[in-house]
Design an enzyme around this catalytic site. Structure first.
Site, PDB file in Angstrom:
ATOM      1  CE  LYS A  42      -1.930   6.634   5.623  1.00  0.00           C
ATOM      2  NZ  LYS A  42      -3.275   6.280   5.200  1.00  0.00           N
TER       3      LYS A  42
HETATM    4  C1  E4P Z   1      -5.287   4.976   7.685  1.00  0.00           C
HETATM    5  O1  E4P Z   1      -4.783   5.969   7.254  1.00  0.00           O
HETATM    6  C2  E4P Z   1      -5.811   3.891   6.855  1.00  0.00           C
HETATM    7  O2  E4P Z   1      -6.127   4.431   5.597  1.00  0.00           O
HETATM    8  C3  E4P Z   1      -7.085   3.295   7.369  1.00  0.00           C
HETATM    9  O3  E4P Z   1      -7.581   3.936   8.512  1.00  0.00           O
HETATM   10  C4  E4P Z   1      -7.117   1.810   7.410  1.00  0.00           C
HETATM   11  O4  E4P Z   1      -8.409   1.397   7.809  1.00  0.00           O
HETATM   12  P1  E4P Z   1      -8.960  -0.082   7.588  1.00  0.00           P
HETATM   13  O5  E4P Z   1      -8.344  -0.961   8.618  1.00  0.00           O
HETATM   14  O6  E4P Z   1     -10.437   0.051   7.787  1.00  0.00           O
HETATM   15  O7  E4P Z   1      -8.575  -0.473   6.187  1.00  0.00           O
END
Ligand code: E4P
Length: 214
Positions: A83
């Site tokens: 990522k």
């Molecule tokens: C995506 O990969 C992120 O980990 C995640 O969906 C972020 O979500 P949030 O806005 O609830 O922190």
């Protein structure tokens, strides 16, 4: 549409996997910090539970650093997806990693232009954050529609991974638009099963059946 769980909690991942509907896992540095455990040990546990893509995020923000961390993460297991944040250095690194056959998930995407660049760089997944856009009174789902349309226009193979999902309606809207993946906290996955008419209907079926047993 594929279902990923967005968590680093082993308990939640185990529970979601036991449902037989889980296709993969996404983590991020905040989710990992919340568990307060060693990242590598956590990844090993996740990889042993789920046989599907597991996103693990780099911390470096410069090209060389992202490449180094990305290659180390990818070497852990074939299911690791590296990522990478949607910044210039990140997309440069995605181009190199993808040419080496490393799967990448470009995260923190908030605009269609960013998503187009990620696809051009060869990202395996793009992660637009719908909930965080909704939080600032922008339409998160409109972004998903635009990205899906742009990727269709040019036949990009990058998968649209809808992230920052807050409730079941996000999941349904993403499916109607034709997104490839939704990643959700366990609390949202759990809600997808529920409908009050299912509960009351089942209660009635069972009580009627009970009457035939007398
Ligand atoms: C995506 O990969 C992120 O980990 C995640 O969906 C972020 O979500 P949030 O806005 O609830 O922190």
């Amino acid at each position: 549409m594929k279902i990923f769980i967005d968590t680093a909690s082993i308990k939640e991942i185990r529970e979601a996997a036991s449902l037989g509907l889980l296709d993969g896992v996404t983590t991020n540095p905040s989710l990992v910090a919340k568990e307060g455990k060693n990242f590598r040990a956590m990844l090993d546990e996740i990889l042993a539970i789920v046989d599907g893509p597991v996103s693990a995020e780099v911390i470096a923000t410069d090209y060389e650093g992202i490449l180094k961390e990305g290659r180390e993460l990818a070497a852990i297991h074939k299911n690791i997806v590296v990522k990478v944040p949607l910044i210039k250095e990140g997309l440069k690194a995605v181009r190199t990693l993808s040419s080496e056959g490393v799967k990448t998930n470009v995260t923190l995407c908030f605009s269609p232009a960013q998503a187009l660049l990620a696809a051009k760089a060869g990202a395996s997944y793009i992660s637009p954050f719908v909930g965080r856009l909704d939080d600032i009174s922008h339409n998160g789902m409109q972004l998903i529609e635009e990205i899906v349309q742009i990727y269709r226009n040019y036949d990009y193979q990058t998968e649209v991974l809808v992230a920052s999902i807050r409730h079941p309606l996000h999941f349904v809207e993403a499916a109607l638009i034709g997104a490839d993946v939704c990643t959700m906290p366990f609390s949202v996955i759990d809600k997808l099963f529920n409908h009050p008419l299912t509960d009351s209907g089942l209660k009635k079926f069972l009580s009627d059946w009970e009457k035939t047993q007398k």
